[in-house]
Write an enzyme that holds these catalytic residues in place. Structure first.
Site, short mmCIF file in Angstrom:
data_model
loop_
_atom_site.label_atom_id
_atom_site.label_comp_id
_atom_site.label_asym_id
_atom_site.label_seq_id
_atom_site.Cartn_x
_atom_site.Cartn_y
_atom_site.Cartn_z
N HIS A 164 12.32 -11.73 -6.66
CA HIS A 164 11.27 -11.67 -8.09
C HIS A 164 12.00 -12.04 -9.28
O HIS A 164 10.85 -12.68 -10.00
CB HIS A 164 10.78 -10.18 -8.09
CG HIS A 164 9.77 -10.03 -6.82
ND1 HIS A 164 10.32 -9.61 -5.51
CD2 HIS A 164 8.70 -10.40 -6.30
CE1 HIS A 164 9.39 -9.43 -4.65
NE2 HIS A 164 8.40 -10.13 -5.11
N GLU B 49 2.86 -12.17 6.32
CA GLU B 49 4.42 -12.17 5.90
C GLU B 49 5.04 -11.46 6.74
O GLU B 49 6.15 -11.37 6.32
CB GLU B 49 4.33 -11.99 4.44
CG GLU B 49 3.76 -10.69 3.85
CD GLU B 49 3.57 -10.55 2.43
OE1 GLU B 49 4.35 -11.05 1.77
OE2 GLU B 49 2.95 -9.33 1.96
N ASP C 63 8.46 -13.62 1.91
CA ASP C 63 8.77 -12.41 3.01
C ASP C 63 8.92 -12.88 4.61
O ASP C 63 9.66 -12.62 5.20
CB ASP C 63 7.80 -11.36 2.77
CG ASP C 63 7.93 -10.43 1.64
OD1 ASP C 63 9.32 -10.22 1.40
OD2 ASP C 63 7.00 -10.02 0.86
N CYS D 44 1.02 -19.24 0.04
CA CYS D 44 1.51 -18.80 -1.51
C CYS D 44 2.88 -18.54 -1.85
O CYS D 44 3.18 -17.92 -2.69
CB CYS D 44 0.57 -17.78 -1.98
SG CYS D 44 0.69 -16.03 -1.00
C1 PEP Z 1 5.52 -13.84 -0.16
O1 PEP Z 1 5.98 -12.94 0.24
O2 PEP Z 1 5.65 -15.27 -0.09
C2 PEP Z 1 4.53 -13.71 -1.63
C3 PEP Z 1 3.96 -14.52 -2.09
O3 PEP Z 1 4.69 -12.58 -2.11
P1 PEP Z 1 5.84 -11.79 -2.86
O4 PEP Z 1 6.90 -12.95 -3.11
O5 PEP Z 1 5.17 -11.16 -4.18
O6 PEP Z 1 6.71 -10.75 -2.04
MG MG Z 2 5.73 -11.02 -0.05
#
Ligand code: PEP
Ligand code: MG
Length: 583
Positions: A189, A431, A455, A502
């Site tokens: 993150h 995911e 994920d 995404c």
């Molecule tokens: C992902 O897991 O690809 C996603 C878009 O969500 P995050 O990165 O917030 O876990």
């Molecule tokens: Mg995710």
């Protein structure tokens, strides 16, 4: 020169701002006798600031989550009044003539030694509270100290053990040119945060805090993962030149914001943005994104001293909707856990936090919290075209259960006569590999899906997305990943259900080629990358991309896939390679 894991492209030359945390030890700093009373009042000011912060947190957590959850902060508040603890720090400042930070480190050492001799698990856990309070005090002292060293308006390179989303508040007070961290991988993150802000970043630089001090000059290249501490004049000049070239290319690409997102043979692709708040949403509009494909609501919670109320959430969501391109927003419900921890929700000492009690699992276990968020989302939906996205789905049954909660929430709103948005589409994140494998059944129950490749990759590869030691496994070029993505995209297209990708790989120019070839027509990414992907799209045809997809799906090694896509992107769109990470 040091090599780290490249996590956000771009070049920066600026002075360091070290975010020293509790466990990052340093040599004791001795003071003149004349400075001691000033140091005591500096420590008193930090204690008062920490106490004020805790009072706000206690008030809100008690009111919105419950007294039990607020108790942990009450303990911290009491520790700040504990004469044994505070008196010991002051005595150390006066008797040993050291600054408040050194005194706090000494105290922590003493307590750690004393607690290590205790067998009682409960008492051992109290050490965590002491560490937390000391950390809070060190945080206040450090902000106070470093703002004297650096000019108020100077852009800095943050150097930290790791960057937690909850520290974003502190960043509001600084101008950030770059980020260097000791831990964290390319889809962690901290990396996402830096990419969404368009800030170059390098992670995996173990021990860097021992080698650099606030005020030192640093040159970094987030595409290569290269870092120079106190660079020579030649390196500094070369990096400043690179920085100018990089900015120039980004500024030039952004000029495509009004061009249609269509391929060279006229096939449209929706290029959407991932956002965490209204500032990102406004950026998405500036770069020409078609809407917001992923609004990560957890940052609202993580940067808030306690759970935001329904009204506060409504205001926050409305602000994002109003700032978003075409007022189109996919709002994702709270996705906590893993590296996104809130002190008042969830379990903090799990052995495997990424596989634990997180995300939608927490939402299902805290129905009041979840329903408050759903209510705020449905109410905010009046202000635009909103979709609801549920993260981290593992099973078909979960989807059924969640749909019942959503129906009950909508019924309650109707009963109360509260106005809400109409036509809110329901989607789930794919995911977890189990959901990808059972996607057929899940598609029966939802309007759309969104692939969370960050994920999905870590769970397919059994490699923590935040651990630089296994970053080589968390690689989207891996044939296993591409094969599964191909299956998901094909199934959704056959069933006529919209599918978006995404995860961070949506912003990688080389990967766009096979994804487009597999039939993907919706991608959501950090706003800063929309112009780059649009540039690639406008140079590519469906036939060209389908051929590329077919070839990579037959390859067995990551190296072959990466090598081939690197050659193809250079032929198709040579100027964008500077905007992608080297690996
Ligand atoms: C992902 O897991 O690809 C996603 C878009 O969500 P995050 O990165 O917030 O876990
Ligand atoms: Mg995710």
């Amino acid at each position: 020169m040091k090599r780290g894991v490249p996590v956000s492209p771009g070049v920066a030359v600026a002075r360091a701002y070290c975010v020293d945390q509790v466990l990052a030890r340093r040599e004791p700093n001795t003071l003149d006798i004349a400075a001691l009373s000033g140091e005591i009042s500096r420590f008193d000011t930090a204690c008062a600031a920490a106490a004020g912060e805790l009072d706000v947190i206690i008030g809100r957590v008690t009111q919105e989550v419950g007294k039990e959850q607020a108790d942990i902060f009450q303990v911290h508040r009491l520790l700040l009044r504990d004469p044994a603890l505070i008196g010991r720090v002051k005595a150390a400042i006066l008797n040993r003539q050291v600054d408040a930070e050194s005194a706090l480190h000494e105290l922590l050492d003493e307590y750690t030694a004393a607690f290590s001799k205790i067998d009682d698990e409960y008492l051992k856990e109290r050490m965590a509270d002491i560490r937390d309070v000391v950390g809070r005090l060190l945080g206040h002292l450090s902000l106070d100290q470093q703002q004297h060293i650096l000019a108020a308006s100077e852009a800095v390179i943050i150097v930290a053990p790791e960057v937690l989303p909850s520290q974003a508040m502190m960043f509001d007070r600084l101008q950030i040119a770059g980020i260097l961290t000791e831990t964290g991988g390319p889809t962690g993150h901290a990396a996402i945060l830096s990419r969404s802000l368009g800030i170059p970043a390098v992670s995996g630089l173990r021990g860097i805090l021992r080698e650099v001090s606030t005020g030192d000059l640093i040159a970094l290249d987030g595409r290569e993962g290269h870092v120079y501490l106190r660079p020579s004049a030649e390196v500094e000049t070369a990096y400043r030149k690179l920085q100018r070239e990089y900015m120039h290319l980004r500024d030039r690409l952004i000029e495509n914001r009004d061009q249609e997102p269509i391929s060279a043979d006229g096939v449209p692709v929706e290029l959407l943005a991932n956002v965490s708040g209204p500032a990102d949403a406004a950026m998405a509009a500036r770069v020409g994104a078609g809407g917001v494909g992923l609004y990560r609501t957890e940052y609202l919670f993580l940067t808030h001293p306690s759970v935001p109320t329904e009204e506060e959430q409504l205001e926050a969501y409305k602000a994002v909707i109003e700032a978003s391109p075409n007022r189109r927003v996919t709002i994702r419900t709270l996705d906590l856990g893993g590296d996104k921890q809130l002190p008042y929700i969830g379990e903090h000492r799990e052995a495997n936090p990424f596989m634990g009690w997180r995300s939608i699992r927490l939402s299902l276990a805290h129905p009041e919290l979840f329903q408050t968020q759903l209510r705020a989302i449905y109410r905010a939906a009046r202000f635009g075209q909103v979709s609801l996205l549920l993260p981290m789905i593992s099973t078909y049954e979960e989807v059924l259960k969640l749909k019942r909660v959503i129906e009950r929430t909508q019924m309650a709103l109707r009963r109360e006569g509260v106005s809400m948005g109409q036509g809110v589409q329901l989607g789930v994140m794919i995911e977890v590999p189990a959901a990808a494998l059972c996607i057929d059944a899940i598609l029966d129950e939802v309007d759309f899906v969104s692939i969370g490749s960050n994920d999905l990759i870590q769970y397919i590869m059994a490699a923590d997305r935040d651990n630089p030691k296994v970053a080589h496994l968390c690689e989207p070029f891996n044939p296993a990943i591409l094969k599964l993505l191909n299956q998901i995209i094909k199934t959704c297209n056959q069933r006529g259900k919209p599918v978006t990708l995404c995860g961070e790989m949506a912003a990688r120019p080389r990967l766009f080629l096979p994804l487009f070839g597999m039939g993907l027509r919706k991608l959501s990414m950090s706003p800063a990358f929309v112009p780059t992907i649009k540039e690639v799209l406008r140079q590519t045809t469906v036939d060209m991309a389908a051929d590329i997809a077919e070839r990579v799906l037959r390859m067995n090694s990551l190296g072959d896939v990466r090598g081939y896509l690197t050659r193809r992107i250079r032929q198709i769109c040579p100027n964008v390679s500077m905007l992608d990470m080297r690996h």
